[in-house]
Design an enzyme around this catalytic site. Structure first.
Site, short mmCIF file in Angstrom:
data_model
loop_
_atom_site.label_atom_id
_atom_site.label_comp_id
_atom_site.label_asym_id
_atom_site.label_seq_id
_atom_site.Cartn_x
_atom_site.Cartn_y
_atom_site.Cartn_z
CE LYS A 289 -8.36 15.55 22.25
NZ LYS A 289 -9.29 14.45 21.86
C1 E4P Z 1 -11.04 12.96 24.42
O1 E4P Z 1 -10.17 13.80 24.50
C2 E4P Z 1 -10.70 11.54 24.36
O2 E4P Z 1 -9.92 11.40 23.21
C3 E4P Z 1 -11.87 10.59 24.27
O3 E4P Z 1 -13.04 11.20 24.67
C4 E4P Z 1 -11.63 9.31 25.02
O4 E4P Z 1 -12.83 8.59 25.06
P1 E4P Z 1 -12.86 7.00 25.28
O5 E4P Z 1 -12.45 6.73 26.68
O6 E4P Z 1 -14.28 6.62 25.01
O7 E4P Z 1 -11.90 6.42 24.29
#
Ligand code: E4P
Length: 226
Positions: A86
């Protein structure tokens, strides 16, 4: 639509895997920080449990191109070359994605709040782009509509990149993107449990058992009935 768990706690991951049809796990630095284990200890356990073929997405933390590439090398060495790296879809992130793509890494562009971020990340070689649905909603931007727009942009430009929608806070958000046929959704355990929770279902199932027991006796099921 692929269905992933956005969490790093092994107890939760095992529990969710035992119940639901899961395709993999995603983490981010905040999710890892919420646990008690060091990052690679947690990630190795997750990989061992989900298996080599399941999708695992792990975020680079460095904020330079060279640093992101070095983070990616280490992540791939520790938890498998097939792991999706990522990378935040910033200018630095886009430059890193182009380099990582040349090295054959799988990439998930993350921290996506706008369609052009998704478009540029796809052009830079991302396999997935991860729009933050609820975080957009919290900014007064319609996260579902933005994500659908991203899907349309990818389709109309014949880009193979898929959407990995993230940051869900309720079932309706998941339902709307499921209806639209996006590639994947990553969801926290509490929201996953809410996808199917319904008192009417529980009551219907209890009534079936009660009726059957009135005929056959308490605790008797089809296995023991005459
Ligand atoms: C995914 O890539 C993100 O890291 C994650 O889903 C963010 O989620 P949140 O808004 O609940 O922190």
């Amino acid at each position: 639509m692929k269905f992933l768990i956005d969490h790093a706690d092994m107890e939760q991951i095992k529990r969710i895997y035992a119940i639901y049809p899961v395709d993999g796990v995603t983490t981010n630095p905040s999710i890892l920080a919420a646990g008690t284990k060091q990052p690679y200890e947690a990630l190795r356990e997750i990989r061992a449990f989900i298996g080599a073929d399941a999708d695992l997405h792990v975020q680079a933390v460095a904020n330079t191109v060279a640093g992101i590439c070095a983070d990616a090398d280490r992540i791939r060495a520790e938890v498998g070359e097939q792991t999706y790296i990522k990378v935040p879809a910033t200018t630095v992130g886009l430059a890193a994605m182009k380099k990582l793509k040349k090295k054959g890494a799988r990439i998930t562009a993350t921290a996506i709040y706008a369609p052009l971020q998704a478009f540029l990340a796809a052009k830079a070689g991302a396999d997935f782009v991860a729009p933050y649905v609820n975080r957009m909603d919290n900014l007064g931007v319609n996260g579902i509509q933005m994500t659908k727009t991203m899907q349309d942009i990818l389709d109309k430009n014949r880009l193979k990149t898929q959407i990995l929608a993230a940051s869900f806070k309720n079932s309706q958000q998941v339902l709307e993107l499921c209806e639209y046929g996006i590639g994947a959704a990553t969801i926290a355990p509490d929201v996953i449990d809410g996808l199917i929770r319904n008192d009417c279902v529980e009551q219907a199932v209890c009534a079936f058992v009660k009726d059957f027991e009135s005929l056959c006796g308490k605790g008797v099921t089809m296995k023991d009935a005459h």
